[in-house]
Design an enzyme around this catalytic site. Structure first.
Site, PDB file in Angstrom:
ATOM      1  N   ASN A 237      -3.840  -7.781  -6.341  1.00  0.00           N
ATOM      2  CA  ASN A 237      -3.068  -7.315  -5.464  1.00  0.00           C
ATOM      3  C   ASN A 237      -2.965  -8.795  -4.644  1.00  0.00           C
ATOM      4  O   ASN A 237      -1.853  -9.099  -4.219  1.00  0.00           O
ATOM      5  CB  ASN A 237      -2.566  -6.648  -4.637  1.00  0.00           C
ATOM      6  CG  ASN A 237      -3.597  -4.795  -5.886  1.00  0.00           C
ATOM      7  OD1 ASN A 237      -2.090  -5.391  -7.428  1.00  0.00           O
ATOM      8  ND2 ASN A 237      -2.742  -3.961  -5.491  1.00  0.00           N
ATOM      9  N   ASP A 238      -3.895  -8.939  -3.900  1.00  0.00           N
ATOM     10  CA  ASP A 238      -4.275  -9.866  -3.132  1.00  0.00           C
ATOM     11  C   ASP A 238      -4.312 -11.888  -3.198  1.00  0.00           C
ATOM     12  O   ASP A 238      -3.783 -12.207  -2.930  1.00  0.00           O
ATOM     13  CB  ASP A 238      -4.788  -9.765  -1.637  1.00  0.00           C
ATOM     14  CG  ASP A 238      -4.838  -9.149  -0.769  1.00  0.00           C
ATOM     15  OD1 ASP A 238      -3.926  -8.766  -0.610  1.00  0.00           O
ATOM     16  OD2 ASP A 238      -5.506  -7.829   0.019  1.00  0.00           O
TER      17      ASP A 238
ATOM     18  N   ARG B  81       3.205  -9.843  -0.672  1.00  0.00           N
ATOM     19  CA  ARG B  81       3.535  -8.743  -1.053  1.00  0.00           C
ATOM     20  C   ARG B  81       3.960  -7.415  -0.790  1.00  0.00           C
ATOM     21  O   ARG B  81       4.409  -6.826  -1.926  1.00  0.00           O
ATOM     22  CB  ARG B  81       1.460  -8.479  -2.086  1.00  0.00           C
ATOM     23  CG  ARG B  81       0.604  -7.456  -0.633  1.00  0.00           C
ATOM     24  CD  ARG B  81      -0.270  -7.610  -1.107  1.00  0.00           C
ATOM     25  NE  ARG B  81      -0.197  -6.314  -0.751  1.00  0.00           N
ATOM     26  CZ  ARG B  81      -2.080  -5.600  -1.336  1.00  0.00           C
ATOM     27  NH1 ARG B  81      -3.147  -6.291  -1.379  1.00  0.00           N
ATOM     28  NH2 ARG B  81      -2.635  -4.000  -1.823  1.00  0.00           N
TER      29      ARG B  81
ATOM     30  N   HIS C 270       1.017  -0.945   0.221  1.00  0.00           N
ATOM     31  CA  HIS C 270      -0.085  -0.280   0.460  1.00  0.00           C
ATOM     32  C   HIS C 270       0.949   1.452  -0.111  1.00  0.00           C
ATOM     33  O   HIS C 270       0.132   2.305  -0.788  1.00  0.00           O
ATOM     34  CB  HIS C 270      -1.491  -0.418   1.283  1.00  0.00           C
ATOM     35  CG  HIS C 270      -2.081  -1.310   0.600  1.00  0.00           C
ATOM     36  ND1 HIS C 270      -2.008  -1.962   1.424  1.00  0.00           N
ATOM     37  CD2 HIS C 270      -3.101  -0.650  -0.356  1.00  0.00           C
ATOM     38  CE1 HIS C 270      -3.370  -3.075   0.970  1.00  0.00           C
ATOM     39  NE2 HIS C 270      -3.559  -2.203  -0.009  1.00  0.00           N
TER      40      HIS C 270
ATOM     41  N   CYS D 282      -9.321  -4.249  -9.646  1.00  0.00           N
ATOM     42  CA  CYS D 282      -9.066  -2.444  -9.284  1.00  0.00           C
ATOM     43  C   CYS D 282      -7.970  -3.151  -8.915  1.00  0.00           C
ATOM     44  O   CYS D 282      -7.107  -2.162  -7.401  1.00  0.00           O
ATOM     45  CB  CYS D 282     -10.305  -3.038  -8.544  1.00  0.00           C
ATOM     46  SG  CYS D 282     -10.254  -3.191  -7.039  1.00  0.00           S
TER      47      CYS D 282
ATOM     48  N   ARG E 196     -15.214   1.019  -1.828  1.00  0.00           N
ATOM     49  CA  ARG E 196     -15.248  -0.373  -0.596  1.00  0.00           C
ATOM     50  C   ARG E 196     -14.980  -0.181   0.887  1.00  0.00           C
ATOM     51  O   ARG E 196     -14.469   1.042   1.572  1.00  0.00           O
ATOM     52  CB  ARG E 196     -13.528  -0.716  -0.896  1.00  0.00           C
ATOM     53  CG  ARG E 196     -13.430  -1.775  -0.123  1.00  0.00           C
ATOM     54  CD  ARG E 196     -11.715  -2.113  -1.018  1.00  0.00           C
ATOM     55  NE  ARG E 196     -10.919  -1.768  -0.109  1.00  0.00           N
ATOM     56  CZ  ARG E 196      -9.493  -1.532  -0.711  1.00  0.00           C
ATOM     57  NH1 ARG E 196      -9.397  -2.977  -1.177  1.00  0.00           N
ATOM     58  NH2 ARG E 196      -8.906  -1.321  -0.088  1.00  0.00           N
TER      59      ARG E 196
ATOM     60  N   GLU F 179     -10.526 -11.970  -4.354  1.00  0.00           N
ATOM     61  CA  GLU F 179      -8.646 -12.042  -3.680  1.00  0.00           C
ATOM     62  C   GLU F 179      -8.534 -12.513  -3.263  1.00  0.00           C
ATOM     63  O   GLU F 179      -7.648 -13.160  -2.563  1.00  0.00           O
ATOM     64  CB  GLU F 179      -8.558 -10.124  -2.705  1.00  0.00           C
ATOM     65  CG  GLU F 179      -9.466  -9.775  -2.134  1.00  0.00           C
ATOM     66  CD  GLU F 179      -9.312  -8.642  -1.684  1.00  0.00           C
ATOM     67  OE1 GLU F 179      -8.386  -7.632  -2.438  1.00  0.00           O
ATOM     68  OE2 GLU F 179      -9.973  -8.160  -0.651  1.00  0.00           O
TER      69      GLU F 179
ATOM     70  N   ARG G 124     -10.933   3.595  -2.131  1.00  0.00           N
ATOM     71  CA  ARG G 124     -10.412   2.669  -0.391  1.00  0.00           C
ATOM     72  C   ARG G 124     -10.489   4.297   0.715  1.00  0.00           C
ATOM     73  O   ARG G 124      -9.692   4.446   1.117  1.00  0.00           O
ATOM     74  CB  ARG G 124      -8.674   2.400  -0.419  1.00  0.00           C
ATOM     75  CG  ARG G 124      -8.261   1.584  -1.867  1.00  0.00           C
ATOM     76  CD  ARG G 124      -6.743   1.258  -1.279  1.00  0.00           C
ATOM     77  NE  ARG G 124      -6.130  -0.114  -2.419  1.00  0.00           N
ATOM     78  CZ  ARG G 124      -6.112   0.199  -3.554  1.00  0.00           C
ATOM     79  NH1 ARG G 124      -5.827   1.193  -4.205  1.00  0.00           N
ATOM     80  NH2 ARG G 124      -5.419  -1.349  -4.094  1.00  0.00           N
TER      81      ARG G 124
END
Ligand code: PEP
Ligand code: MG
Length: 591
Positions: free
Chosen positions: A468-469, A479, A203, A516, A346, A445, A310
């Site tokens: 990403n996840d 990650r 992040h 996303c 989200r 995810e 986010r």
């Protein structure tokens, strides 16, 4: 004749390689940060000030000694004398004459503040001890680190939280930065950052993109190689950091930067054109945001809507939790600004690498597998339903949709939906208006969600793939860990199959599917994702023009052919070289 400054030294010239975390080129001056408490420790002192620095050091040593003795005493009383013995090693570090003398002579020689010098000397000691062959001595590293931190914190005392000023063109260099540290660098003076550790979908990297500053993470002990005040070139496109580069290199990079600006200007001409292939297949191209202030940027880059808001950043860098009213006003404002385009809010995704001090979430061994996102929200319905009320109330002011993060299966989705239904009942009772038909989506995810998405698709309105996840869980690759970053492969055949199956399941159930995760914004992956039938791409505003350009340069028929061939290949490397060659054929490799 000019008097030679005693403190001047030859600055080392070196190139570091790291992970390109956020695109762009920055040329500026290094500012070293202590990531522990986010303080800048570098300061010059006058000749007269040297004695004061040494006295401060002595005070800090005395204070640290009495703190350690007090802890030792308490441990001896509560747990027994043998447990208290380990603190003898700490006291020995405090009395290490070599370390103390080196600090004092360096302060005298270099005329630098004591905390900066102490930290540098301490780091050197830690490195030396950590590399010793003798196991006993090696284990002393932790003692030196512990005591060192205590001394530093005593040295900093009240100055701790006040040193956050950056001068123009600062490039922040730190061992690590948390997402909230990075978010608080919201100043035009910070033009880039470099960290020792971290991965490209951490992040911290994502925030750098949001702030539109170049960043390199996982850069080979950057803090050990870079000194405060060094001139740096950060190339966030390829992950290189040039320390004290030659004049020629600076000139070359300035030219490169100008060329890049010119190219981006031409791309921005696509701003008002649709993301549509040569044969008329249109997809949605939206942006991810972390801060409401990003809305003008996403519009300028030609995104039509927000594919991921986010919301957790709204909760960060503050002492209290945001109230329902505050959240409602923020969501409403963004929704109104982006109208008629959609915004997908989200729900809170805390945990993993994002924490809030005000919630005191306990430290976990595996935070990415722990109490995060929807798991946290289901356990704290007070915090969760407050956010749901705010989202529902804002839903009448724009085209708002919402989605849940980290759903692992239908049961969890139903639990989230139940709280949403309850919240709606309460609002109806109070006659508070909201959009009864607001779409609710699920982030895919977690691998278990990916393989059961035919079931999930029956109970929600859309999917958004969080690569990403999903990639970190599917490939078992942390990650944010630069040591395993080479294994983090979006083109892994396993990942591609997951994505193909998710899209197929969504379409079979008649719902749309977006992405996303960072993969949606990296141009190497655009052709394949397009060909697999992805309906929506959502990425950092800066990536939007690049993705749009690729989509507009190819036919859907060709993209489908490319995706099908990519799926037939056996390794990441094969897929990558095939895509490179396909991009070359259409001149897209020049991007
Ligand atoms: C993802 O996991 O791909 C995602 C978009 O969510 P985040 O990066 O916030 O975990
Ligand atoms: Mg995620």
């Amino acid at each position: 004749m000019e008097r030679k400054d005693r403190t001047s030294r030859k600055r080392t010239r070196k190139v570091l390689s790291g992970i390109p975390a956020a695109p762009g080129i920055a040329i500026g001056t290094a500012v070293l940060l202590d990531s522990e408490d986010f303080d800048i420790l570098y300061r010059k002192v006058t000749k007269e000030g040297i004695a004061r620095e040494i006295a401060r050091f002595e005070d800090a040593l005395i204070k640290t000694r009495s703190e350690i003795l007090a802890i030792q005493d308490r441990i001896a009383r509560e747990m027994g004398a043998e447990h208290a013995e380990i603190f003898n090693a700490h006291l020995l570090v405090l009395e290490d004459r070599m370390l103390i003398e080196e600090v004092i002579t360096t302060v005298e020689r270099e005329q630098l503040c004591i905390e900066y010098v102490f930290r540098k000397v301490l780091e050197k000691y830690i490195r030396v001890f950590a590399n010793m062959n003798d196991e006993y001595l090696k284990e002393r590293t932790a003692d030196i680190e512990d005591v060192g931190k205590r001394i530093l914190s005593n040295l900093l005392g009240k100055e701790k939280k006040t040193l956050k000023k950056f001068s123009e063109n600062s490039i922040v260099v730190a061992y690590d930065l948390s997402p909230s540290d990075t978010a608080s660098m919201h100043t035009k003076n910070v033009i880039s950052f470099v960290t020792d550790i971290g991965g490209r979908t951490s992040h911290t990297a994502i925030i750098a993109k949001a702030l539109e500053i170049a960043a390199v993470v996982g850069a080979e002990s950057a803090t050990a190689n870079i000194s405060h005040g060094d001139t740096l070139i950060v190339d966030g496109d390829i992950g290189k950091v040039y320390i004290n580069p030659s004049k020629q290199a600076i000139e070359d990079y300035k030219k490169k930067l100008q060329k890049k600006h010119r190219f981006e200007k031409t791309l921005l001409k696509l701003r008002d054109l649709p993301a549509e292939t040569l044969d008329g297949h249109a997809v949605e191209l939206s942006a991810n945001i972390e801060f409401p202030e990003e809305v003008p940027s996403l519009k300028a880059h030609g995104a039509r809507g927000i594919g991921l808001y986010r919301t957790e950043y709204f909760y960060m860098n503050r002492k209290d939790l945001p109230t329902e009213e505050e959240q409602f006003l923020a969501y409403r404002k963004v929704a109104e600004e982006i109208k008629p385009f959609p915004i997908i809010i989200r729900t809170l995704d805390l945990g993993g690498d994002k924490f809030l001090s005000q919630l005191e979430i306990p430290k976990e061994m595996n935070p990415f597998l722990g109490w995060r996102a929807i798991r946290f929200c289901l356990a704290r319905p007070d915090i969760f339903s407050m956010q749901l009320r705010a989202i529902l109330r804002a839903s009448v002011y724009g085209n708002i949709k919402m989605m849940f993060p980290m759903i692992s299966g239908v049961h969890e989705l139903r639990q989230g939906m139940a709280i949403l239904r309850k919240t709606k009942v309460e609002l109806r009772k109070k006659k508070v208006p909201f959009n009864e038909d607001m779409e609710v989506g699920v982030m895919i995810e977690v691998p278990s969600a990916a393989v059961t998405c035919d079931l999930l698709a029956k109970e929600c309105n859309f999917f958004s793939i969080g690569t990403n996840d999903l990639i970190q869980y599917a490939l078992a690759v942390d990650r944010v860990n630069e040591k395993v970053a080479y294994l983090y492969e979006p083109f892994h055949p396993g990942v591609l199959r997951f994505i193909r199956n998710i899209i197929e399941a969504a379409h079979n159930a008649g719902i749309w599917v977006g992405m996303c995760g960072e993969m949606a914004g990296e141009i190497l992956y655009t052709l394949v994702l397009l060909g697999l039938g992805l309906d929506e791409f959502s990425t950092s505003p800066v990536n939007v023009p690049y993705v749009k350009h690729i989509i507009r340069c190819v036919s859907y028929a060709k993209a489908k052919e490319i995706a099908a061939h990519a799926l037939s290949l056996s390794t990441t490397q094969e897929v990558e070289s095939y895509i490179h060659s396909e991009m070359k054929k259409t001149g897209l490799d020049l991007l």
